[in-house]
Design an enzyme around this catalytic site. Structure first.
Site, PDB file in Angstrom:
ATOM      1  N   CYS A   1       0.864  -1.098  17.494  1.00 39.12           N
ATOM      2  CA  CYS A   1       0.577  -1.565  16.136  1.00 39.12           C
ATOM      3  C   CYS A   1      -0.395  -2.742  16.133  1.00 39.12           C
ATOM      4  CB  CYS A   1       1.862  -1.947  15.406  1.00 39.12           C
ATOM      5  SG  CYS A   1       2.841  -3.230  16.225  1.00 39.12           S
TER       6      CYS A   1
ATOM      7  N   HIS B   1      -3.391 -14.925  11.749  1.00 41.65           N
ATOM      8  CA  HIS B   1      -2.674 -14.466  10.565  1.00 41.65           C
ATOM      9  C   HIS B   1      -3.622 -14.033   9.453  1.00 41.65           C
ATOM     10  CE1 HIS B   1      -0.674 -15.049   6.628  1.00 41.65           C
ATOM     11  NE2 HIS B   1       0.344 -14.479   7.232  1.00 41.65           N
TER      12      HIS B   1
END
Length: 793
Positions: free
Chosen positions: A732, A412
């Site tokens: 992506c 993240h």
């Protein structure tokens, strides 16, 4: 002076900032302001440090407090610390105040009433510790304040409660960490006339976001100022140039709740009438009046200032209710001279890690071990922690750089920092020394995230700014050849849309909705529905989405619906009630499986309403959507049916895409095709699930490789199957940004788009053009290099 040191009560006009040892930072500052001509300050008095020490001695509390503090064996054990502090506060609040001290406070309150020509006036009582606002030990804000207090008995009671607040868990822990003996800290209570606040706020004589001291920044909300300090309401924001005394920018936000005074004392939250919720809390004239006060106060103090103001609803008069030296930028500028190192060759390396997001930044370290503490993080600091998650985004946005103990290139912290263009190093624990072990809050460091190195001090040789002239010249002469393969951009933070809109991207290939929840909403959607405020979800989502769609128009924007895991949803306010505790939530209740679930479907409908609002009410028809983590074909059917019933049906102007990140998405692509317009490959999750390799686990991170043949075969099969049905395919994930040869493979495979982070748009645009030209040249000559790999399965 000796007489002042022995008295229990001092009036504001008897005090100056030099009296900090007598009455603490807040009270002495209020006295200084009162003496400053032309600055309106509500009048009042302060109980002294002498009064506090007399109270503690006369009641015999010192020995009991010392014993309880000595009983704490581990200050890092929050339960043990909390238990001891609760006992201390109970002892203080339950003790009987010496009668002469109580009488002194009561008499001062009565005299204040007479001076103000009021009977039992309402007052604010603010704690003022004698060690707060000192350059090397900032205790400010760690004690309590009480608003709308009335009557002698209540004033005395609240003063005693202020005394007890010297031993909150946070203040006690902080003193221990600073090696600051509690006996050296005393507490004063500033008793000040209440302003009947129509609006209130905070003002700095330096732009705290940038350190620009040519500007005054003013933030304001409706009602009392507590909600601006707590972050409950997003304030209006005004920026004033000190030289021209003109407002150079203003941002007016929706302020739908306020904290108001009650006629008989106390405060309560009330809803702001809709007709004024989005109106500015200050007129331009009032903004400039405040800026004038800020300049005068800064000039008087000789340093950057942090101030509080209130606008009286009865008289429409502005009052300055607090002023203290600003600490962050003041200290930063003082430390720069001490910490600067000109030559990188002389700099000491502290640790190393993976260069997750390129860039170089220097600044002050702020170590955060517990997500509950992210509210303490300040603009421009360097965030050092174990690992981040979506609810950390508000802190990450403020960071000059990020350094984590754990994680790889797809964690993240890495993904978000790349998108936000924040220098970031991850995985220091496995590649050097754990950042949280070798760095402490307050350290000055330089983060070289291009090479994955953390240096001690501010290494000027690395952080010196480049020539603006040469950069401008480069941009002006930059040319991007047109490409058949689209180059899209990943974006989550709407506030960056305007900044990145000028990049040569063909649109937004991935807009992550999670940013909007953690930055704008903060509350669980089912909790807001239960509270009767579902419109907050719709309005805030629509606000953020529209910023991006408007900035990028007419280029397409693809919004991915929410893809939080249960643990991340649980971190939103009220989430604990609705979220299960899953042992492996990465593979649990996420994505499409939530949207049709009876327990969650009403929340999903709010997301759909927000999309409809952006497309229909705002007229931004370039907005399309994407469904994440669709496990089965039945799920795709059920979710698209819900969307159609909500008025969002696929058509020529509205595309519905699906993340291809689960092996079933590849294997059953021919079945999924009937429900969608195209796919976006989420190569991070797809690789993890194809290889059975946890992408966030350092132990097996070496095995995680999106260029593995299994992944390539899956991608090649998906593109072939999708194209046969007239569907598009994009990607992506991070791989095209990191490995140009992988981009070459994608183009050779016929991919329609690649979507990369903003910092890689230009480079990827050049790479794509190069690879497409290579294909044309190879076909023309028949002499191109052969790819010997077999991608069929």
């Amino acid at each position: 002076m000796e007489e002042k040191e022995k008295t229990n009560v001092l009036w504001f006009d008897e005090l100056h900032r030099a009296d900090v040892n007598l009455v603490g930072g807040k009270s002495s500052s209020l006295g200084e302001l009162t003496s400053l001509a032309g600055i309106p300050v509500p009048y009042g008095f302060a109980t002294t440090a002498h009064a506090y020490r007399y109270f503690m001695d006369a009641t015999g509390l010192n020995d009991q407090v010392n014993a309880l503090l000595a009983s704490i064996t581990d200050y890092e054990d929050s339960d043990e610390l909390h238990a001891a502090c609760v006992k201390i506060r109970e002892l203080i609040t339950n003790a009987e105040m010496p009668s002469d001290l109580a009488q002194n406070i009561a008499q001062a309150y009565q005299q204040l009433a007479e001076k103000m020509e009021q009977t039992n006036p309402f007052v604010a009582i603010r704690s003022s510790a004698t060690a707060e606002d000192l350059p090397d030990a900032s205790f400010a804000g760690q004690q309590d304040s009480y608003l709308n207090v009335r009557g002698q008995a209540d004033v005395i009671k609240r003063v005693q409660q202020c005394y007890a607040s010297l031993f909150t868990d946070r203040a006690t822990y902080y003193r221990h960490k600073q090696n600051f003996p509690y006996e050296k800290v005393a507490l004063s209570a500033a008793v000040q006339m209440m302003v009947f606040s129509k609006s209130s706020g905070i003002m700095f004589s330096v732009n705290v976001a940038t350190g620009d001291d040519t500007k005054v920044i003013i933030d304001g909300i409706w009602g009392l100022g507590e909600y601006i300090v707590q972050g409950t309401v997003t304030p209006d924001d005004f920026l004033v140039d000190k030289e021209t005394m003109k407002i150079v920018s203003k941002t007016i936000n929706n302020k739908d709740i306020e904290l108001v005074r009650l006629p008989d004392g106390g405060v309560e939250e009330q809803k702001v009438p809709a007709e004024i919720a989005e109106k500015p809390v200050l007129t331009d004239e009032q903004v400039l009046e405040l800026a004038g006060y800020a300049k005068k106060i800064e000039e008087h103090y000789g340093c950057y200032m942090d101030m509080e103001f209130a606008l009286d609803k009865n008289t429409n008069k502005l009052w300055m209710v607090q002023a203290r030296p600003e600490t962050v930028w003041s200290q930063k500028k003082k430390q720069q001279a001490k910490e600067q190192i000109a030559d990188p060759a002389n700099a000491k390396v502290i640790t190393r890690g993976l260069p997750a997001s390129p860039g170089v930044a220097a600044g002050k370290v702020h170590v955060i071990d517990d997500p509950a503490d992210i509210g303490e993080f300040k603009q421009g600091e360097i965030l050092v922690t174990l690992m981040t998650s979506p609810d950390w985004v508000p802190a990450m946005k403020k960071a000059a750089a990020i350094v984590t103990n754990n994680g790889g290139m797809t964690c993240h912290a890495a993904i978000v920092s790349r998108e936000m263009q924040i220098p970031c190093i991850v995985g220091t624990k496995s590649r050097g020394a754990a950042a949280t072990d070798v760095l402490q809050t307050g350290d000055i460091i330089t983060v070289d995230a291009k090479n994955g190195v953390v240096y001690q001090g501010n290494v000027q040789g690395l952080t010196a700014p480049k020539s603006a002239t040469s950069e401008t010249a480069t941009v002006a002469t930059e040319y991007f050849a047109p490409t058949a393969t689209g180059v899209m951009m990943n974006l989550g933070n709407p506030d960056l849309a305007e900044k990145y809109a000028s990049l040569p991207a063909d649109g937004i290939g991935l807009m992550r909705e999670e940013f909007l929840w953690t930055t704008y909403i903060h509350e669980h959607p089912l909790y807001l529905i239960e509270q009767g405020h579902p419109e907050r979800v719709v309005d805030k989502l629509a606000e953020g989405i529209s910023k991006v769609a408007r900035a990028m128009a007419p280029r397409p924007v693809i919004l991915r619906f929410s893809d939080f895991k249960s643990s991340e949803y649980r971190n939103l306010k009220g989430g604990e009630k609705y979220e299960p505790h899953e042992p492996a939530d990465l593979l649990g209740w996420r994505g499409a499986s939530r949207y049709y679930d009876p327990k969650y479907i009403e929340a999903f409908k709010l997301e759909l309403a927000a999309v409809k609002k952006v497309r229909n009410e705002f007229g931004l028809k370039n907005l399309n959507v994407m469904i994440p983590f669709v496990r089965t074909v039945t799920e795709a059917k059920r979710v698209t049916e819900i969307m159609a019933n909500a008025g969002l049906e696929r058509n020529a102007d509205f595309k519905v895409y699906m993340m291809a990140e689960i092996p079933s998405n590849i294997i059953l692509a021919d079945k999924f095709n009937q429900f969608i317009d195209g796919y976006s490959i989420g190569s991070n999750d797809l690789t993890m699930l194809l290889l059975g390799c946890d992408r966030n686990n350092d132990t097996v991170s070496a095995l995680f490789d999106e260029r593995n043949l299994a992944v390539k075969r899956a991608i090649r099969h998906l593109i072939k199957t999708a194209h046969q049905a007239g569907k598009t395919v994009s990607i992506c994930g991070q791989t095209p940004s990191e490995f140009p040869d992988f981009t070459d493979f994608l183009i050779q495979s016929g991919i329609d788009y690649v979507s990369v982070n903003p910092d890689m748009v230009k480079a990827t645009k050049h790479n794509v053009a190069h690879f497409e030209q290579r294909i044309l040249l190879d076909q023309a000559t028949g002499k191109g290099k052969k790819d010997l790999e077999d991608y069929d399965w």
